[in-house]
Scaffold this active site. Structure first.
Site, PDB file in Angstrom:
ATOM      1  CG  ASP A  62      39.037  24.210  11.616  1.00 38.72           C
ATOM      2  OD1 ASP A  62      39.863  24.625  10.541  1.00 38.72           O
ATOM      3  OD2 ASP A  62      39.433  24.707  12.923  1.00 38.72           O
TER       4      ASP A  62
HETATM    5  P1  NAP Z   1      36.446  27.919  13.284  1.00 33.09           P
HETATM    6  O1  NAP Z   1      37.434  26.897  12.548  1.00 33.09           O
HETATM    7  O2  NAP Z   1      37.181  28.497  14.577  1.00 33.09           O
HETATM    8  O3  NAP Z   1      37.109  29.167  12.415  1.00 33.09           O
HETATM    9  C1  NAP Z   1      36.155  30.982  12.447  1.00 33.09           C
HETATM   10  C2  NAP Z   1      35.767  31.077  11.375  1.00 33.09           C
HETATM   11  O4  NAP Z   1      35.283  32.397  11.466  1.00 33.09           O
HETATM   12  C3  NAP Z   1      37.376  31.489  10.653  1.00 33.09           C
HETATM   13  O5  NAP Z   1      37.739  31.377   9.670  1.00 33.09           O
HETATM   14  C4  NAP Z   1      36.840  33.444  10.989  1.00 33.09           C
HETATM   15  O6  NAP Z   1      38.322  34.573   9.772  1.00 33.09           O
HETATM   16  C5  NAP Z   1      35.853  33.412  10.646  1.00 33.09           C
HETATM   17  N1  NAP Z   1      35.474  34.815  11.580  1.00 33.09           N
HETATM   18  C6  NAP Z   1      35.365  35.258  12.916  1.00 33.09           C
HETATM   19  N2  NAP Z   1      34.441  36.471  13.678  1.00 33.09           N
HETATM   20  C7  NAP Z   1      34.090  36.723  12.485  1.00 33.09           C
HETATM   21  C8  NAP Z   1      33.544  37.445  12.021  1.00 33.09           C
HETATM   22  N3  NAP Z   1      32.915  38.671  13.530  1.00 33.09           N
HETATM   23  N4  NAP Z   1      32.712  37.627  11.079  1.00 33.09           N
HETATM   24  C9  NAP Z   1      32.327  37.251  10.012  1.00 33.09           C
HETATM   25  N5  NAP Z   1      34.081  35.233  10.333  1.00 33.09           N
HETATM   26  C10 NAP Z   1      33.712  35.597  11.344  1.00 33.09           C
HETATM   27  O7  NAP Z   1      35.047  27.959  13.688  1.00 33.09           O
HETATM   28  P2  NAP Z   1      34.263  26.567  13.483  1.00 33.09           P
HETATM   29  O8  NAP Z   1      34.144  26.620  11.847  1.00 33.09           O
HETATM   30  O9  NAP Z   1      32.823  26.476  14.301  1.00 33.09           O
HETATM   31  O10 NAP Z   1      35.188  25.183  13.760  1.00 33.09           O
HETATM   32  C11 NAP Z   1      34.596  25.566  15.381  1.00 33.09           C
HETATM   33  C12 NAP Z   1      36.736  24.620  15.511  1.00 33.09           C
HETATM   34  O11 NAP Z   1      36.920  24.725  17.221  1.00 33.09           O
HETATM   35  C13 NAP Z   1      36.186  23.452  15.454  1.00 33.09           C
HETATM   36  O12 NAP Z   1      38.262  23.380  15.260  1.00 33.09           O
HETATM   37  C14 NAP Z   1      36.884  22.366  16.405  1.00 33.09           C
HETATM   38  O13 NAP Z   1      37.165  21.585  16.465  1.00 33.09           O
HETATM   39  C15 NAP Z   1      36.986  23.607  17.430  1.00 33.09           C
HETATM   40  N6  NAP Z   1      36.081  23.215  18.973  1.00 33.09           N
HETATM   41  C16 NAP Z   1      35.344  23.194  19.545  1.00 33.09           C
HETATM   42  C17 NAP Z   1      34.836  22.587  19.542  1.00 33.09           C
HETATM   43  C18 NAP Z   1      33.021  22.854  20.681  1.00 33.09           C
HETATM   44  O14 NAP Z   1      33.074  22.368  21.723  1.00 33.09           O
HETATM   45  N7  NAP Z   1      32.613  23.333  19.900  1.00 33.09           N
HETATM   46  C19 NAP Z   1      35.302  21.909  21.011  1.00 33.09           C
HETATM   47  C20 NAP Z   1      37.302  21.902  20.970  1.00 33.09           C
HETATM   48  C21 NAP Z   1      37.558  22.291  19.623  1.00 33.09           C
HETATM   49  P3  NAP Z   1      38.168  35.368   9.975  1.00 33.09           P
HETATM   50  O15 NAP Z   1      39.631  35.697  11.061  1.00 33.09           O
HETATM   51  O16 NAP Z   1      38.906  35.261   8.509  1.00 33.09           O
HETATM   52  O17 NAP Z   1      37.131  36.002   9.931  1.00 33.09           O
END
Ligand code: NAP
Length: 478
Positions: free
Chosen positions: A402
């Protein structure tokens, strides 16, 4: 100890808390800041033990030993990736402690009656009842809300939001009943009536804590935890008024406000409001606009092997690594550091681009990279890296989705439209590491993966990186 000396010690403790908190804001002063706050807490605890209200040390010593042992065990055993769960539990127990303080104080009023109680302790019946009500209300909601958040994060319960028709109305009615019982508890001087009102308040706030967190998805739990953290501080602050303890009031306010500031920062970084996080049921259904609306990118996914990734990286001079939740899942931080060192030995300049909500808790990526001893100077914040992105030869996206989805900037139909992102798509070549076609936390397909300059390195991130590293080693050995 005289009240003047006690309050002077509390002022010193409060100053240490404030400076400690300030120092936590920078990596090179954070350890000292932590120590300073701990010294402040030690002063607060020691002088409180000399307070005239303490009648027996027996149970305090038992609690101290048990708490210390549990604290040491947690600090040693809990993994970095389980920190959000740990924080949820700590918030919950903070709320429970405040609730018990309020309950115990009401127990005293029941046992002594108002006249005797007020002759010994400061306050008026209305003020004392009001702060007891607030302590039990906020403490109870924080306790069950945090336990539910813990269960979701630990995957003991499904991370999906649980929604049913009229949910907000049911919660609203419970809140109204709770406030009604609260008013009776505060205003009435009939002990039987106030006792009934107390039980109603206690039961409803425990149920409400649970039902308020139910409709919130697992991915939003970090924001919920920050809000609950803030509530646990406010509950402690109210408990401070109940037992007229100034340092508890100050410490509670500090926790309450810092938790709220953190929640607002997280919401801004996702371009969402706190109300949207709490009441919208975000993530309940898979997002239907995956392919995108106007401005959406069309194309196909183009895989790349570790060997070909090596060839691209070997020629690169400017490399940016963009970690996300997948790096935490695969625990790839140590191999990432190893790859970064190899790239640097090969003459490349390497930076790590950190999105404020990458991962599942604030600072998630910073913590993991610090654990792997990645130099802090290599970490660059989103706003600083974006202007440089078009000068990057390669962007390596490791399990981030994301936070690098260009739909957030281009596709008005996208649910994440308006969320600030790291502009990985502007780099000359983008290599994305992920296991398969899994979507990000928002449930959206990522249009970055379809761009002509993007290649997909499929597999567990750690294994894929090890594959690239082996190529570097093989060439170095040849
Ligand atoms: P993300 O959107 O959750 O995507 C994580 C990606 O990692 C997925 O595409 C997944 O695809 C891949 N993945 C998972 N396990 C894996 C592995 N072992 N090896 C390789 N790839 C792997 O992550 P993000 O870009 O870090 O975004 C964070 C999200 O969390 C945002 O939407 C944000 O708004 C939300 N959020 C974060 C917080 C915070 O405080 N950090 C708070 C609230 C909400 P596959 O399954 O195809 O591998």
């Amino acid at each position: 100890m005289s009240p003047q000396l006690l309050n002077l010690a509390y002022i010193v403790a409060s100053i240490l808390f404030i400076f400690g908190l300030k120092m936590l804001g920078r990596q090179h002063t954070a350890r000292r800041g932590n120590l300073l706050s701990a010294v402040g807490m030690l002063i607060a605890v020691v002088v409180t033990l000399f307070d005239r209200h303490v009648v027996s040390f027996q149970w305090i010593i038992v609690g101290l030993i048990a708490g210390t042992l549990i604290g040491i065990a947690c600090a040693r055993l809990v993994k970095m990736t389980s920190m959000p769960e740990m924080v949820a539990l700590l918030n919950g127990f903070g709320g429970l402690a405040s609730l018990l303080v309020g309950w115990a104080e009401y127990g005293k009023i029941q046992a002594f009656g108002w006249d005797k109680y007020l002759s010994e302790f400061a306050g008026t019946p209305t003020f004392t009842s009001a702060v007891i009500f607030l302590t039990v209300l906020i403490g109870g909601i924080t306790f069950t809300g945090s336990i539910y958040a813990f269960c979701k994060l630990a995957e003991w319960l499904s991370g999906r939001p649980i929604l049913f028709t009229g949910q907000n109305i049911v919660n609203g009615l419970m809140a109204v009943a709770l406030l009604g019982a609260g008013v009776v508890f505060i205003v009435s001087r009939d002990m039987q009536l106030t006792t009934t009102a107390f039980w109603v308040v206690l039961a409803l706030c425990l149920v409400l804590g649970w039902t308020l967190v139910m409709p919130i998805g697992g991915g939003d739990m970090p924001v919920v935890i920050a809000i609950l953290n803030s509530l646990s501080g406010l509950a402690a602050c109210a408990a401070g008024f109940v037992i007229t303890n100034n340092v508890l009031i100050v410490a509670g306010c500090l926790v309450g406000t810092s938790g709220m500031i953190l929640s607002v920062i997280m919401c801004k970084a996702m371009n969402r409001s706190i109300a949207n996080v709490l009441f919208s049921g975000f993530g309940a259904a898979p997002a239907a606009t995956a392919a995108g609306g106007e401005g959406a990118i069309q194309g196909e996914l183009k895989p790349i092997s570790p060997e070909d990734s090596f060839a691209v990286l070997e020629a690169a001079r400017q490399v940016v690594i963009i970690p996300g939740y997948g790096m935490a899942v695969s625990q790839a931080q140590h191999v990432v550091r190893e790859l970064a060192e190899m790239l640097e030995r090969n003459g490349a300049e390497v930076r790590f681009a950190i999105h404020p909500v990458a991962g599942r808790m604030p600072g998630h990526m910073n913590v993991l990279l610090a654990e792997a001893n990645v130099p802090y100077e290599q970490l660059v914040e989103m706003d600083a890296i974006n202007p440089l992105m078009s000068t990057m030869d390669v962007a390596i996206v490791i399990g981030a989705n994301d936070v690098v989805n260009p739909a957030a900037a281009r596709d008005k139909a996208s649910p994440i439209y308006g969320m600030p992102i790291i502009n990985a798509h502007e780099a000359r070549t983008v290599i994305c590491l992920k296991r398969g076609k899994g979507t990000g936390f928002s449930g959206l397909e990522n249009q970055l993966f379809l761009l002509p300059n993007t290649r997909m390195l499929y597999g567990d991130a750690k294994a894929s990186l090890q594959g690239v590293i082996s190529e570097f080693k093989a060439v170095a050995a040849a």
